[in-house]
Design an enzyme around this catalytic site. Structure first.
Site, PDB file in Angstrom:
ATOM      1  N   TYR A  51      -1.886  -0.870  10.623  1.00 34.11           N
ATOM      2  CA  TYR A  51      -2.038  -1.027   9.327  1.00 34.11           C
ATOM      3  C   TYR A  51      -0.594  -0.649   8.239  1.00 34.11           C
ATOM      4  CZ  TYR A  51      -3.846  -1.141   4.627  1.00 34.11           C
ATOM      5  OH  TYR A  51      -4.358  -1.354   3.267  1.00 34.11           O
ATOM      6  N   SER A  82       0.406  -1.123   0.062  1.00 27.90           N
ATOM      7  CA  SER A  82       0.115  -0.155   0.034  1.00 27.90           C
ATOM      8  C   SER A  82       0.896   1.223   0.059  1.00 27.90           C
ATOM      9  CB  SER A  82      -0.503  -0.174   0.952  1.00 27.90           C
ATOM     10  OG  SER A  82      -1.483   1.399   1.489  1.00 27.90           O
TER      11      SER A  82
END
Length: 256
Positions: free
Chosen positions: A156, A143
């Protein structure tokens, strides 16, 4: 000639979103596809979509945070297709948006278990098989949160930075044995995960696009299909000199 013609491809987290788009793209480019997810209904829908378009696929339910389920998933792949040529480790979760000191430990542990431990377990099982058959290509889904920080998303962010690190190490360790390993780092993409994050961030006051489109220099969020294009290319022989890369596909997000 199709990019991955006659190859076998495994895609985790392929019941929806980027994973489903990747599974469809692999099939469209000639691969036989293993669709895997904890969502049985969504996974079987992905298989049906591939078969409706003339492709070959089957579904295996697997929780990638559990080593026995990952091993069984790869074993089923070999049982059905005889080899594993391409793998896309896409399965992941986003968790809660909270300041670091307010993050519940169980939220941190679950995100690390799926996003980082799960990718590690998949890499182990996939590489073991690829070594037996002379090589292969693996794409991990990281990501832009694996390249930069995002307030409120510490677990995350940590997990995706870890995925990028695993990617580099695996590429260095197995490059000479014919295995390429890369990571794709999407920006905002039109998926249920992004909808969840936007809902948490704004309490429903803004739509996902209202919140996310202005943050991207290209002026919009991406589509799962745009991410899938790079995933399949990286797994093809056209990307034969690309390994150990953490590639942003983000409409210019991290260039800011």
């Amino acid at each position: 000639m199709d990019m991955v013609s006659e190859k076998s491809a495994l895609v985790t987290g392929s019941a929806a979103g980027i994973g489903r788009a990747a599974a469809l793209a692999f099939a469209a480019e000639g691969a036989r596809v293993v669709v895997s997810d904890v969502d049985i209904e969504g996974g079987e829908q992905t298989v049906a979509m591939i078969e409706e378009r003339g492709g070959e696929a089957f579904f295996v339910k697997a929780d990638i945070s559990l080593p026995e389920e990952v091993d069984a998933l790869v074993a089923r792949t070999i049982e059905r297709f005889g080899r594993l040529d391409c793998a896309c480790n896409n399965a992941g979760i986003e968790g809660k948006i909270l300041p670091l000191v307010e993050q519940p430990l169980d939220n941190f542990d679950r995100i690390i278990a799926v996003n980082l431990r799960g990718t590690f377990l998949c890499l182990q099982a996939e590489i073991r098989q690829m070594l037996k058959h002379g090589g292969g290509s693996i794409v991990n889904l990281a990501s832009v949160a694996g390249l930069i920080g995002f307030p409120g998303l510490a677990p995350y962010v940590a997990s995706k930075h870890g995925v990028n690190g695993l990617t580099k190490n695996a590429a260095l360790e197995y490059g000479k044995q014919g295995i390429r390993v890369n990571a794709v780092c999407p920006g905002g993409v039109d998926t249920r995960m992004l909808d969840s994050l936007a809902e948490q961030a704004t309490g429903g006051a803004m739509t996902t696009r209202e919140m996310m489109n202005p943050l991207h220099p290209i002026g919009r969020i991406g589509t799962p299909e745009e991410i899938a294009e790079l995933i399949v290319w990286l797994c093809s022989d056209r990307a034969s000199f690309v390994t150990g890369a953490n590639i942003p596909v983000d409409g210019g997000f991290v260039a800011q």
